[in-house]
Design an enzyme around this catalytic site. Structure first.
Site: not given
Ligand SMILES: [Zn+2]
Length: 251
Positions: A135, A137
């Protein structure tokens, strides 16, 4: 900028606004180019509420959001978020570009899908096997556009406590977390189970027993509750964020 708003740093020439008439009402569409990641993102704003406003930070998922793919629940979550905002006649969806596959991009996401199908790996292991991060983001753009809009505090539509933590780390006051529990299906149950058991998402509606329960007596998942459930959890300070963020975000 209204009093108490955070520094957002979005240049005037990097924002464009217009009304957007949709089947769910007339939203103010605010497109902006983020000064850090340089992507063009979009905020859809309903109403003038700026405290405790219902907010969905939605990570772009072309396959799920646009084409109705069933292997993830992104499209259903986006619909559920708009349902919740429509019910209140108030709220903001921040649609974040560059977040495909938790930030690895569309091509890489489809490579992980292929590996999931061929090797039976889950969403975490398929990324790792390809040398990709789990991840990456950045939710900074969402915080910056909320600051630009003069939002003082939000009730965040998410099952992911990490999103609460990330938004707070960027200076946004989060007063509640509102779960977005959408239905499991044979295509997404593995994905949802990995989100719950490996990524820490709060998904109490899943019928699949969790990893702890599997070894225990009566390994039966909690019964699925009908439809979309929205049970709001009020948060005080850094409550409900494991490890906390180490700062109080007053006002
Ligand atoms: Zn998706």
């Amino acid at each position: 900028m209204s009093e108490g708003a955070i520094e957002h740093g979005i240049a005037a020439e990097d924002v464009a606004e217009s009304d957007l008439v949709t089947s769910r009402g007339v939203f103010r569409a605010v497109a902006f180019r983020d000064p850090v990641d340089r992507y063009e993102h979009l905020a859809l704003v309903l109403g003038e509420q700026r405290s405790d406003v219902l907010v969905r930070m939605h990570s772009e998922c072309l396959t799920g959001d646009v084409f109705g793919a069933l292997r993830c629940e992104c499209g259903q979550q986006l619909d559920a978020a708009f349902d919740a905002i429509q019910r209140e006649d108030s709220g903001i969806v921040v649609y974040l570009r560059g977040h495909e596959g938790r930030g690895i991009g569309l091509l890489a996401k489809l490579k992980t899908h292929a590996l999931q199908d061929s090797a039976g790996l889950d969403t975490v292991d398929s990324a790792t096997a390809l040398g990709l991060p789990i991840d990456v983001r950045d939710f900074g753009p969402a915080a910056r556009v909320l600051g630009h809009l003069g939002v003082r505090s939000v009730r965040l539509l998410t099952n992911n406590r990490e999103k609460v933590r990330a938004l707070r780390a960027h200076g946004i006051r989060v007063t509640a977390r509102v779960p977005l529990l959408v239905g499991e299906n044979p295509h997404n149950v593995r994905y949802l189970t990995a989100k719950r058991d490996r990524l820490g998402h709060d998904l109490p509606h899943l019928r699949v027993p969790d990893a702890v329960a599997q070894g225990g007596e009566g390994a039966v998942g909690q019964p699925r509750q009908d439809g979309r459930q929205l049970v709001e959890q009020a948060l005080a300070g850094d409550e409900d964020v494991e490890g906390g963020v180490g700062e109080q975000l007053e006002g």
